[in-house]
Design an enzyme around this catalytic site. Sequence first.
Site, PDB file in Angstrom:
ATOM      1  N   SER A 601       0.947  -1.097  -0.116  1.00 41.40           N
ATOM      2  CA  SER A 601      -0.207  -0.069  -0.062  1.00 41.40           C
ATOM      3  C   SER A 601       0.910   1.170  -0.030  1.00 41.40           C
ATOM      4  O   SER A 601       1.737   1.143  -0.884  1.00 41.40           O
ATOM      5  CB  SER A 601      -0.941   0.102   1.180  1.00 41.40           C
ATOM      6  OG  SER A 601      -2.086   1.115   1.026  1.00 41.40           O
ATOM      7  N   ASP A 676      -8.881  -4.552  -6.339  1.00 42.98           N
ATOM      8  CA  ASP A 676      -8.392  -3.835  -5.318  1.00 42.98           C
ATOM      9  C   ASP A 676      -9.208  -2.311  -5.510  1.00 42.98           C
ATOM     10  O   ASP A 676      -9.181  -1.830  -6.457  1.00 42.98           O
ATOM     11  CB  ASP A 676      -6.753  -3.412  -5.671  1.00 42.98           C
ATOM     12  CG  ASP A 676      -6.401  -2.591  -4.401  1.00 42.98           C
ATOM     13  OD1 ASP A 676      -7.054  -1.992  -3.636  1.00 42.98           O
ATOM     14  OD2 ASP A 676      -5.370  -2.584  -4.029  1.00 42.98           O
ATOM     15  N   HIS A 708      -7.629  -4.981  -1.627  1.00 43.75           N
ATOM     16  CA  HIS A 708      -6.330  -4.384  -1.232  1.00 43.75           C
ATOM     17  C   HIS A 708      -5.369  -5.501  -0.568  1.00 43.75           C
ATOM     18  O   HIS A 708      -4.230  -5.126  -0.534  1.00 43.75           O
ATOM     19  CB  HIS A 708      -6.701  -3.257  -0.682  1.00 43.75           C
ATOM     20  CG  HIS A 708      -5.499  -2.344  -0.364  1.00 43.75           C
ATOM     21  ND1 HIS A 708      -4.615  -2.115  -1.729  1.00 43.75           N
ATOM     22  CD2 HIS A 708      -4.864  -1.952   0.717  1.00 43.75           C
ATOM     23  CE1 HIS A 708      -3.710  -1.046  -0.857  1.00 43.75           C
ATOM     24  NE2 HIS A 708      -3.670  -1.191   0.293  1.00 43.75           N
TER      25      HIS A 708
END
Length: 731
Positions: A601, A676, A708
């Site tokens: 991320s 995602d 995600h």
Amino acid sequence: MKIKTIFILRCAICAVLLATALPMTAQQKLFTLEDLNFGGTNYHNMQPKNMWLTWWGDQLIQTDVEECNTIDAKTGKKKQLFTLEQINQWVGSDEERYVRHLMNVTFPYPDKPLVQVGNRHAVLLVDFKKHQVVWQDSIAGQTAYDWSSASRATAYVEDHQLYIADGQGKKHQLTTDGSREIVYGQSVHRNEFGIDKGTFWSPDGQRLAFYRMDQSMVTDYPQVDIFPREATYEPDKYPMAGMNSHVVTIGVYDLSTGKTVYLKTPVGSISGDDAPSSTPIYFSNIAWSPDAKTVYLYELNRDQNDCRLVSYDAATGQRLQELCRETSDKYVEPLHPIVFLPWNDGLFIRQSQQDGYNHLYLHNLKGEQLRQLTSGPWVVLDVLGFNRKTQSVIIASNELNPLQRNLFAVDIKTGHRTLLDHGKGVHRATLSASGALLYDRYTEPDVPRNIDLLTTSKNKSLRLLTSEDPWKDYQQPLFENGTLKAADGTTDLYFRMVKPHDFDPTKKYPTVVYVYGGPHAHNVDASWHWSSRSWETYMAQKGYIVFILDNRGSENRGLAFEQATFRQLGQIEMQDQMKGVDYLKSLPYVDASRLGVHGWSFGGFMTISLMTNYPDVFKAGVAGGPVIDWKWYEVMYGERYMDTPQQNPEGYEKTSLINKAGNLKGRLQIITGYNDNTVVLQHCLSFLDACIKAGTHPDFFAYPGEEHNMRGHASVHLHERITQYFEDFLK
């Protein structure tokens, strides 16, 4: 470079000594990812022993699969309250009422022998003295379930519409225009600003405040479900920085009149084509007055630098007054609703970072600040509740050490703070109904988990659980912690280093820098193994050193520390991470020619940033779910830290990785969930396109159907893949 090493785990030292003294026994057992990864088949056996606890008033209850037991607060002695078999006898033989375990039951009434149990079909209140069901509600097909213990009314969403089932089971339909574009009773603003739900019961359970979100003007991101015979289009509303956002309003439904009024809130600009409006667009942290007549909330302009605490009449929706206002040349981020004192309906506590650190402020109903309750270069991490008798607020803070989380009672009249725990480690506690007692789950670098029962006024404790080390039969790595100076030369940064169990300082080791680096997160604290991720243990077992540093921009160190990255995400963070790399290079046992980097991320963004801005430093990297260009990230988060692309074109250009694709030299694997909905696929694909044009060659892997973060056993596969990439290209 001057480095201060704080601590090396005693258990790690013992492991080295034992390894030289003991024959090849169970002490030499090796870990697998099935042991270490949360999706692994043996993961639950490798976690420290725990207890499931809850409160029935001031009576502590241990909840388990088969039974519930009371725990004597003075002796710790347990006494059976009821069993799972008894509960199922009392609720009847109906399959929809069948209760499978008691681990998550609650006791919503401190003075009544009622336990709330349930399953996927129904929620029930059972009188365990009279052995009968006194209330039940069907939850099949419902989402956003929210129950009021005061009125026993339930708010829920079904087929996009918001409903209430009152305490007698009568169904009230509050909306008719709900749809994918008109969303009721659910979290708004993409869960920013501390928002995690969309319905809010008044204290008496007679009124419900709820969010209405119109996202018809928000662009669809084209998600695709590939699993049907013909792939289907499943678009996701995704407001990107500088583009149109959704419009939120707040309704209040009154059970006694059956009518809804909407708060007369200002409407801010939603258009990304204009400069952000000075009128509010974000509404967060909804709270009720104790008499259920007034709704309080924070109103925040789109630029997120002007925040106002405002009250509204719940019966008419009229705006009553602005109680306080906070502005900033960077951003203000309201994360916590106000909380009224249980013994004085005319006073409330507000949390704010207005003095540079998150602290507590006492206000009256006019909004006047009576006093600042806490202060200092440390952060109030949580407000747990109140001790009504001593008139104190119970908090968690990092006052004793930035890496710790300790419990304090703060006297409302004097501000005097009393430490409730033993002053070490990371503590997470839950208060009893009166606030006189709490159970405290805590951990330290060499303590897997202990649970204590504490008083909040007499400084007494009772040990309920001492968990042994679940890794005691395994070869454990060495976990170390220390500090180094940030790139500014003055700020202390904390790091963790994980070394192989048989570490030899005369050898040279390949080393992986694990990085996150973004706001609202930290990697290093004074919990078990210095909060090490279990994948680090797996890598150490394979002969790597893993290094983790919390750079400026991460959480719980105050506003200046966090806001150093404003309008230039990744830049200050990289400078600090490279100070960590300088430190690694100064160590004789780190092979500087075999440095790797990995993150997910924001950490994925940092991984590619480091590899393309310092291409001669890192030999291999794995970037998961990476942000590539902040103009493709969501409005609320992106504009808080970067402003809009229109306002800050230089910052967006400098931080974008698209124009860095040609700098890539080391081996880079990019991994993403194909679906995602947080960092959308456009990021990865755009970077791949830029690499093709630039003639560089990253590797790419996608997990179909995953979002995600990889769920379930897919996470084991993911970490196998990450590990193998370093085995192939770093070792």
